[in-house]
Design a protein around this motif. Structure first.
Motif, PDB file in Angstrom:
ATOM      1  N   GLU A 122       0.840  -1.205   0.000  1.00  0.00           N
ATOM      2  CA  GLU A 122       0.000   0.000   0.000  1.00  0.00           C
ATOM      3  C   GLU A 122       0.875   1.256   0.000  1.00  0.00           C
ATOM      4  N   LYS A 123       1.933   1.253   0.778  1.00  0.00           N
ATOM      5  CA  LYS A 123       2.855   2.396   0.816  1.00  0.00           C
ATOM      6  C   LYS A 123       3.749   2.414  -0.419  1.00  0.00           C
ATOM      7  N   ALA A 124       4.211   1.243  -0.828  1.00  0.00           N
ATOM      8  CA  ALA A 124       5.133   1.151  -1.963  1.00  0.00           C
ATOM      9  C   ALA A 124       4.481   1.624  -3.263  1.00  0.00           C
ATOM     10  N   GLU A 125       3.183   1.368  -3.410  1.00  0.00           N
ATOM     11  CA  GLU A 125       2.491   1.824  -4.627  1.00  0.00           C
ATOM     12  C   GLU A 125       2.564   3.342  -4.752  1.00  0.00           C
ATOM     13  N   ILE A 126       2.329   4.038  -3.671  1.00  0.00           N
ATOM     14  CA  ILE A 126       2.373   5.510  -3.681  1.00  0.00           C
ATOM     15  C   ILE A 126       3.794   5.979  -3.987  1.00  0.00           C
ATOM     16  N   GLU A 127       4.775   5.375  -3.323  1.00  0.00           N
ATOM     17  CA  GLU A 127       6.170   5.752  -3.549  1.00  0.00           C
ATOM     18  C   GLU A 127       6.575   5.468  -4.996  1.00  0.00           C
ATOM     19  N   SER A 128       6.123   4.351  -5.558  1.00  0.00           N
ATOM     20  CA  SER A 128       6.457   4.015  -6.944  1.00  0.00           C
ATOM     21  C   SER A 128       5.863   5.026  -7.912  1.00  0.00           C
ATOM     22  N   ARG A 129       4.614   5.387  -7.696  1.00  0.00           N
ATOM     23  CA  ARG A 129       3.958   6.371  -8.557  1.00  0.00           C
ATOM     24  C   ARG A 129       4.691   7.706  -8.484  1.00  0.00           C
ATOM     25  N   ASN A 130       5.061   8.127  -7.273  1.00  0.00           N
ATOM     26  CA  ASN A 130       5.798   9.383  -7.104  1.00  0.00           C
ATOM     27  C   ASN A 130       7.168   9.316  -7.785  1.00  0.00           C
ATOM     28  N   TYR A 131       7.844   8.184  -7.665  1.00  0.00           N
ATOM     29  CA  TYR A 131       9.154   8.022  -8.295  1.00  0.00           C
ATOM     30  C   TYR A 131       9.034   8.115  -9.816  1.00  0.00           C
ATOM     31  N   ARG A 132       8.027   7.457 -10.393  1.00  0.00           N
ATOM     32  CA  ARG A 132       7.850   7.507 -11.857  1.00  0.00           C
ATOM     33  C   ARG A 132       7.574   8.930 -12.318  1.00  0.00           C
ATOM     34  N   GLN A 133       6.771   9.668 -11.568  1.00  0.00           N
ATOM     35  CA  GLN A 133       6.481  11.060 -11.926  1.00  0.00           C
ATOM     36  C   GLN A 133       7.751  11.905 -11.873  1.00  0.00           C
ATOM     37  N   MET A 134       8.537  11.727 -10.812  1.00  0.00           N
ATOM     38  CA  MET A 134       9.788  12.471 -10.662  1.00  0.00           C
ATOM     39  C   MET A 134      10.761  12.092 -11.778  1.00  0.00           C
ATOM     40  N   ALA A 135      10.858  10.828 -12.075  1.00  0.00           N
ATOM     41  CA  ALA A 135      11.777  10.374 -13.124  1.00  0.00           C
ATOM     42  C   ALA A 135      11.383  10.952 -14.467  1.00  0.00           C
ATOM     43  N   LYS A 136      10.093  10.954 -14.753  1.00  0.00           N
ATOM     44  CA  LYS A 136       9.606  11.505 -16.021  1.00  0.00           C
ATOM     45  C   LYS A 136       9.935  12.995 -16.122  1.00  0.00           C
ATOM     46  N   LEU A 137       9.697  13.733 -15.038  1.00  0.00           N
ATOM     47  CA  LEU A 137       9.978  15.168 -15.023  1.00  0.00           C
ATOM     48  C   LEU A 137      11.470  15.459 -15.223  1.00  0.00           C
ATOM     49  N   ASN A 138      12.316  14.593 -14.670  1.00  0.00           N
ATOM     50  CA  ASN A 138      13.767  14.793 -14.758  1.00  0.00           C
ATOM     51  C   ASN A 138      14.423  14.064 -15.921  1.00  0.00           C
ATOM     52  N   GLY A 139      13.619  13.434 -16.752  1.00  0.00           N
ATOM     53  CA  GLY A 139      14.156  12.745 -17.920  1.00  0.00           C
ATOM     54  C   GLY A 139      14.969  11.504 -17.594  1.00  0.00           C
ATOM     55  N   LEU A 140      14.704  10.894 -16.442  1.00  0.00           N
ATOM     56  CA  LEU A 140      15.428   9.680 -16.063  1.00  0.00           C
ATOM     57  C   LEU A 140      14.813   8.464 -16.762  1.00  0.00           C
ATOM     58  N   PRO A 141      15.639   7.528 -17.170  1.00  0.00           N
ATOM     59  CA  PRO A 141      15.100   6.341 -17.841  1.00  0.00           C
ATOM     60  C   PRO A 141      14.369   5.433 -16.850  1.00  0.00           C
ATOM     61  N   LEU A 142      13.287   4.850 -17.304  1.00  0.00           N
ATOM     62  CA  LEU A 142      12.526   3.898 -16.503  1.00  0.00           C
ATOM     63  C   LEU A 142      12.375   2.610 -17.295  1.00  0.00           C
ATOM     64  N   ASP A 143      12.474   1.490 -16.618  1.00  0.00           N
ATOM     65  CA  ASP A 143      12.227   0.203 -17.252  1.00  0.00           C
ATOM     66  C   ASP A 143      11.053  -0.424 -16.527  1.00  0.00           C
ATOM     67  N   ASP A 144       9.849   0.060 -16.851  1.00  0.00           N
ATOM     68  CA  ASP A 144       8.679  -0.419 -16.136  1.00  0.00           C
ATOM     69  C   ASP A 144       7.579  -0.952 -17.054  1.00  0.00           C
ATOM     70  N   THR A 145       7.913  -1.175 -18.340  1.00  0.00           N
ATOM     71  CA  THR A 145       6.912  -1.647 -19.285  1.00  0.00           C
ATOM     72  C   THR A 145       7.446  -2.826 -20.086  1.00  0.00           C
ATOM     73  N   ASP A 146       6.658  -3.880 -20.139  1.00  0.00           N
ATOM     74  CA  ASP A 146       6.962  -5.042 -20.970  1.00  0.00           C
ATOM     75  C   ASP A 146       6.295  -4.796 -22.320  1.00  0.00           C
ATOM     76  N   GLU A 147       7.080  -4.305 -23.261  1.00  0.00           N
ATOM     77  CA  GLU A 147       6.553  -3.905 -24.560  1.00  0.00           C
ATOM     78  C   GLU A 147       5.897  -5.067 -25.305  1.00  0.00           C
ATOM     79  N   GLU A 148       6.499  -6.240 -25.241  1.00  0.00           N
ATOM     80  CA  GLU A 148       5.941  -7.412 -25.927  1.00  0.00           C
ATOM     81  C   GLU A 148       4.565  -7.775 -25.354  1.00  0.00           C
ATOM     82  N   TRP A 149       4.461  -7.763 -24.046  1.00  0.00           N
ATOM     83  CA  TRP A 149       3.189  -8.084 -23.405  1.00  0.00           C
ATOM     84  C   TRP A 149       2.128  -7.045 -23.754  1.00  0.00           C
TER      85      TRP A 149
END
Length: 164
Positions: A122-149
């Motif tokens: 429950e806590k980790a979901e919020i932290e993960s969402r916040n991290y992805r938003q921060m990473a996107k804003l700062n142009g950091l690479p994320l590996d969170d999508t399985d493109e094939e799937w």
């Protein structure tokens, strides 16, 4: 099932390290006979925290999904592997993706009665969402999508619409 899949499932650290060092196997190979599980899915489901670390540090992608959309976090949640969930989260692996039924790892943990995992997720979901938003804003690479799937899922949706 490859030798690496078998070694990860069995918890054979020495063999996994040997395979990784020799670069003799694709760490992200999906086993078609076992619902497209990767070695990382096996290690997560068995609660092998150090194996999970070794695989990810050597290029295993924690965002890859099985045919029903389960990430390694789903498997760890199903079997109540809190230490694995903590490790995945600390490495910014997705711990909040929905499977094909719409269930996130937190729901899987809830179904199987792993309250410690539920509270953590429950806590980790919020932290993960916040991290992805921060990473996107700062142009950091994320590996969170399985493109094939995602592609397979979109194709299935389109086929479903065209048959109606």
């Amino acid at each position: 099932m490859t030798e690496l899949h078998q070694a990860a499932a069995a918890g054979d650290y020495d063999l996994v390290e040997d395979i990784v060092k020799k670069n003799s196997c694709d760490l992200n190979q999906k086993d078609l006979d076992w619902n497209k599980k990767t070695p990382l899915h096996w290690a997560a489901s068995r609660g092998q925290t150090e194996m999970v670390r070794i695989l990810i540090e050597n290029g295993a992608r924690a965002c890859l999904r099985t045919d029903n959309g389960w990430t390694p976090a789903h498997f760890a949640a199903e079997s109540g592997r809190l230490a694995v969930l903590r490790l995945l989260h600390s490495l910014h692996a997705p711990v909040d993706k929905e499977d094909t039924s719409g269930d996130k790892p937190v729901r899987i943990a809830e179904i199987y009665g792993h309250e410690d995992c539920v509270h953590f997720l429950e806590k980790a979901e919020i932290e993960s969402r916040n991290y992805r938003q921060m990473a996107k804003l700062n142009g950091l690479p994320l590996d969170d999508t399985d493109e094939e799937w995602e592609q397979d899922r979109n194709e299935a949706r389109l086929q479903g619409k065209s048959s109606n």
